[in-house]
Write a protein that holds these residues in place. Structure first.
Motif, PDB file in Angstrom:
ATOM      1  N   LEU A 106      40.833  53.276  24.602  1.00 26.25           N
ATOM      2  CA  LEU A 106      40.378  52.914  25.946  1.00 26.25           C
ATOM      3  C   LEU A 106      39.783  51.507  25.949  1.00 26.25           C
ATOM      4  O   LEU A 106      40.146  50.670  26.785  1.00 26.25           O
ATOM      5  CB  LEU A 106      39.356  53.921  26.474  1.00 26.25           C
ATOM      6  CG  LEU A 106      38.725  53.600  27.834  1.00 26.25           C
ATOM      7  CD1 LEU A 106      39.783  53.417  28.917  1.00 26.25           C
ATOM      8  CD2 LEU A 106      37.728  54.685  28.224  1.00 26.25           C
ATOM      9  N   ALA A 107      38.905  51.224  25.010  1.00 24.85           N
ATOM     10  CA  ALA A 107      38.278  49.902  24.957  1.00 24.85           C
ATOM     11  C   ALA A 107      39.334  48.807  24.770  1.00 24.85           C
ATOM     12  O   ALA A 107      39.223  47.720  25.347  1.00 24.85           O
ATOM     13  CB  ALA A 107      37.243  49.850  23.842  1.00 24.85           C
ATOM     14  N   GLY A 108      40.358  49.099  24.002  1.00 24.71           N
ATOM     15  CA  GLY A 108      41.411  48.121  23.755  1.00 24.71           C
ATOM     16  C   GLY A 108      42.292  47.845  24.961  1.00 24.71           C
ATOM     17  O   GLY A 108      43.001  46.838  24.996  1.00 24.71           O
ATOM     18  N   ARG A 109      42.264  48.725  25.957  1.00 23.99           N
ATOM     19  CA  ARG A 109      43.085  48.529  27.166  1.00 23.99           C
ATOM     20  C   ARG A 109      42.354  47.802  28.282  1.00 23.99           C
ATOM     21  O   ARG A 109      42.956  47.451  29.297  1.00 23.99           O
ATOM     22  CB  ARG A 109      43.554  49.895  27.703  1.00 23.99           C
ATOM     23  CG  ARG A 109      44.540  50.599  26.823  1.00 23.99           C
ATOM     24  CD  ARG A 109      45.150  51.846  27.475  1.00 23.99           C
ATOM     25  NE  ARG A 109      44.170  52.857  27.847  1.00 23.99           N
ATOM     26  CZ  ARG A 109      43.947  53.280  29.093  1.00 23.99           C
ATOM     27  NH1 ARG A 109      44.641  52.798  30.105  1.00 23.99           N
ATOM     28  NH2 ARG A 109      43.039  54.215  29.341  1.00 23.99           N
ATOM     29  N   ILE A 110      41.049  47.556  28.137  1.00 27.42           N
ATOM     30  CA  ILE A 110      40.290  46.920  29.216  1.00 27.42           C
ATOM     31  C   ILE A 110      40.737  45.463  29.353  1.00 27.42           C
ATOM     32  O   ILE A 110      40.628  44.685  28.416  1.00 27.42           O
ATOM     33  CB  ILE A 110      38.767  46.977  28.939  1.00 27.42           C
ATOM     34  CG1 ILE A 110      38.310  48.418  28.663  1.00 27.42           C
ATOM     35  CG2 ILE A 110      37.995  46.349  30.100  1.00 27.42           C
ATOM     36  CD1 ILE A 110      38.633  49.421  29.736  1.00 27.42           C
TER      37      ILE A 110
END
Length: 193
Positions: A106-110
């Motif tokens: 999730l953090a990598g998709r922000i």
């Protein structure tokens, strides 16, 4: 000797998370996420009063208090997301090792504010992505006026992007976030006038 503001913030985040119903089994993830996000700040900043120092905790508190988010993955991803200063970004491999695949993914998709596809990525992203991106950026916008390490050109560009990109996405995502963006964009515009 006074207590470090980062430690006080960590306690505050966990207390508020408990109050809003984050389960006791999920609280350690939030504590690890906050500690991981704070590690580069502690290493780089000499002053715990710097506007960027408490950013991870403030972002988590926006999601808890303003949106009522209790999803530990969303809260942990919000803590380790840093869109303003690369010196405070946590390596994705560290996020994965300490917080797990779901948080790291999730953090990598922000999307970051300098992305050419920012608006498109925010519009097509799922609710979790939008909530993290909006809360994280809102905290930066709220504290932009306090930063003495940036110039007026940066402040004006930050305001314009918040008004033209993030605020319309907030209006499509959550009424309280939209209200917060409208309020801070008005306040920021007055300061720039």
């Amino acid at each position: 000797m006074r207590e470090d503001r980062g430690s006080v913030m960590a306690s505050s985040v966990l207390r508020v998370a408990r109050f809003f119903g984050v389960t006791p089994t999920d609280l350690p993830l939030l504590g690890r996420a906050h500690a991981l996000a704070m590690s580069p700040r502690i290493a780089v900043l000499d002053d715990d009063r710097h506007p960027l120092y408490l950013h991870p905790g403030r972002t988590m508190l926006i999601l808890l208090r303003d949106v009522g988010v209790t999803d530990p993955v969303v809260l942990a991803a919000a803590a380790v997301t840093e869109s303003e200063d690369p010196a405070f970004q946590v390596a994705r491999s560290d996020v994965r090792a300490v917080l797990g695949d779901e948080v790291a993914d999730l953090a990598g998709r922000i999307p970051m504010p300098d992305s050419e596809r920012l608006m498109e990525d925010l519009i097509t992203g799922d609710d979790r992505l939008r909530l993290v991106a909006l809360a994280e950026r809102l905290d930066h916008v709220r504290h932009a006026h306090m930063r003495d390490d940036v110039d007026d050109v940066w402040r004006r560009a930050t305001h314009a992007q918040a008004r033209d990109v993030y605020m319309p996405i907030a209006e499509r995502t959550h009424p309280r976030l939209a209200q917060r963006y409208r309020s801070w964009c008005r306040a920021f515009a007055r300061k720039l006038a």
